[in-house]
Scaffold this active site. Structure first.
Site, mmCIF file in Angstrom:
data_model
loop_
_atom_site.group_PDB
_atom_site.id
_atom_site.type_symbol
_atom_site.label_atom_id
_atom_site.label_comp_id
_atom_site.label_asym_id
_atom_site.label_seq_id
_atom_site.Cartn_x
_atom_site.Cartn_y
_atom_site.Cartn_z
ATOM 1 N N HIS A 240 0.971 -1.121 -0.097
ATOM 2 C CA HIS A 240 -0.157 -0.033 0.116
ATOM 3 C C HIS A 240 0.702 1.375 -0.011
ATOM 4 O O HIS A 240 0.433 2.504 0.575
ATOM 5 C CB HIS A 240 -0.962 -0.157 0.940
ATOM 6 C CG HIS A 240 -2.226 0.496 0.866
ATOM 7 N ND1 HIS A 240 -2.902 1.704 1.385
ATOM 8 C CD2 HIS A 240 -3.515 0.198 -0.054
ATOM 9 C CE1 HIS A 240 -4.114 1.791 0.881
ATOM 10 N NE2 HIS A 240 -4.532 0.744 0.133
ATOM 11 N N HIS B 66 -6.378 -3.422 -11.076
ATOM 12 C CA HIS B 66 -6.695 -2.952 -9.733
ATOM 13 C C HIS B 66 -8.382 -2.854 -9.785
ATOM 14 O O HIS B 66 -8.991 -2.080 -10.655
ATOM 15 C CB HIS B 66 -6.089 -1.635 -9.329
ATOM 16 C CG HIS B 66 -6.146 -0.958 -8.039
ATOM 17 N ND1 HIS B 66 -7.024 -0.048 -7.795
ATOM 18 C CD2 HIS B 66 -5.900 -1.614 -6.729
ATOM 19 C CE1 HIS B 66 -6.740 0.137 -6.613
ATOM 20 N NE2 HIS B 66 -6.443 -0.421 -5.743
#
Length: 385
Positions: free
Chosen positions: A188, A288
């Protein structure tokens, strides 16, 4: 062909954190898109209202022309807001064109190369024991692949204890599900270059499927050395917005998997080009998608068409979806047909899903103002979420 001139533009900000777009044409065919930057829905909405003057009166079937006009017609181009607005419009135009020709979008891209697409489910808990239990539940739900955050907040260079904590979580999940299940690890962007090798070394023994966003996209120049350091595939791309962003990491041979987001990276038109570029470098694509049903439907059209599509993220049951989940805005809750950890080839025209417009309008009355958390280190300094 039917008159596909766009006559109306509608936007719906719906829970938990999404923005839906509906385009209506002169002949009555409608298309749906999902243009949103998570935490900046109102900003993207304003961007689309600026673009609306170009949308009204434009033929929805002239997708490439519209894309080039919006991207090249402004002196300043690219970035998350403009590209996300353009992405949602692009999705809706492909939806209209597919419906007008009565074929799924992937047929217009050259046809399907596979009969089903593997998807992965998110797990997100605080302790190793809780993560292991969540992983078992996901497997019982039919998933054969998982993804989890590898770590929590991190200092620029953090303690061995933080690294050991990350390893303990991965170890618990691997023990819970065995070696047949794929486990992607999302860093992340929380880890900085100086800490990345320690994290890699600690997590490698548990056979991650990939390391995602080992560093922030603005630090992608560090990925080549990290890729050379590990045998685990390196993935990145959710915060990259066009083929020009991806060109650099592909030329540097710094990644094994690119992850463009169909709601951020220029929609179906641009992501198809990114996928083709990646194929030329022998790099896989795994779109994604922690967003809603329209974004997922668009991503699946790419997955069915592109030979290097690897696996698909989905927000089904993700921790962000409090109160409203992915399928709640579909006429058919089984609209994606999830079976045995895969989505079978979708055969309905356009994006392949039917949006429950009554539900969307009702939810838009509630709306949302979702913002991502702001994280701070113990000394008060801001750190990456």
């Amino acid at each position: 062909m039917k008159d596909l001139t766009i006559t109306k533009v509608e936007l719906f900000r719906v829970p938990p954190r999404w923005l839906f777009l509906k385009l209506t044409t002169a002949c009555g065919i409608v298309g749906w898109g999902e243009p949103v930057v998570e935490g900046r829905a109102a900003t993207v909405e304003a961007c689309i209202r600026e673009i609306e003057v170009h949308l009204i009166g434009h033929p929805a079937n002239k997708i490439e022309d519209f894309w080039q006009m919006i991207y090249r017609g402004g002196f300043y181009r690219g970035g998350p807001v403009l590209m996300s607005a353009l992405s949602g419009i692009d999705q809706a135009m492909w939806d209209i064109k597919g419906k007008a020709l009565e074929v799924p979008v992937y047929e217009l891209l050259g046809g399907a190369v596979r009969d089903r697409v593997r998807i992965y489910g998110w797990i997100n808990e605080e302790t190793p024991e809780q993560l292991a239990a969540a992983a078992r539940r996901r497997i019982l739900d039919g998933f054969t692949a998982l993804k989890m955050n590898a770590c929590e907040r991190m200092e620029w260079i953090d303690s061995p204890a933080k690294v050991e904590e990350a390893a303990a979580k991965m170890a618990a999940v691997r023990e819970a599900v065995g070696n047949e299940v794929l486990i992607g690890l999302d860093l992340h962007g929380r880890v900085h270059k100086g800490q990345a090798k320690a994290i890699i070394r600690a997590l490698e023994p548990y056979s991650p499927y990939f390391f995602e966003e080992l560093v922030l996209a603005e630090n992608n120049d560090a990925l080549k050395s990290l890729r050379d350091f590990t045998h685990v595939p390196i993935a990145t791309g959710e915060r990259m917005y066009s083929r020009w962003d991806f060109k650099r990491v592909l030329e540097q041979q710094a990644v094994d998997i690119v992850q463009p987001d169909l709601s951020h990276a220029g929609g179906i038109t641009e992501v198809k080009k990114i996928a083709t570029m990646a194929e030329a470098y022998d790099v896989a694509i795994a779109p994604h998608c922690p967003l809603g049903p329209i974004s997922l439907a668009a991503a699946l059209q790419i997955d069915f068409n592109c030979i290097n599509a690897l696996i698909q993220e989905t927000s089904l049951g993700i921790h962000y979806n409090v109160g409203t989940d992915l399928v709640d805005y579909l006429v058919d809750p089984d609209g994606f047909g999830l079976r045995d950890g895969h989505v079978p080839l979708m055969t309905k025209p356009g994006l392949g899903i039917e949006i429950n417009e009554d539900k969307v309008r009702e939810a838009a009355e509630v709306g949302h103002d979702w913002k991502n958390p702001i994280w701070r280190n113990p000394d008060g300094s801001v750190t990456e979420w």
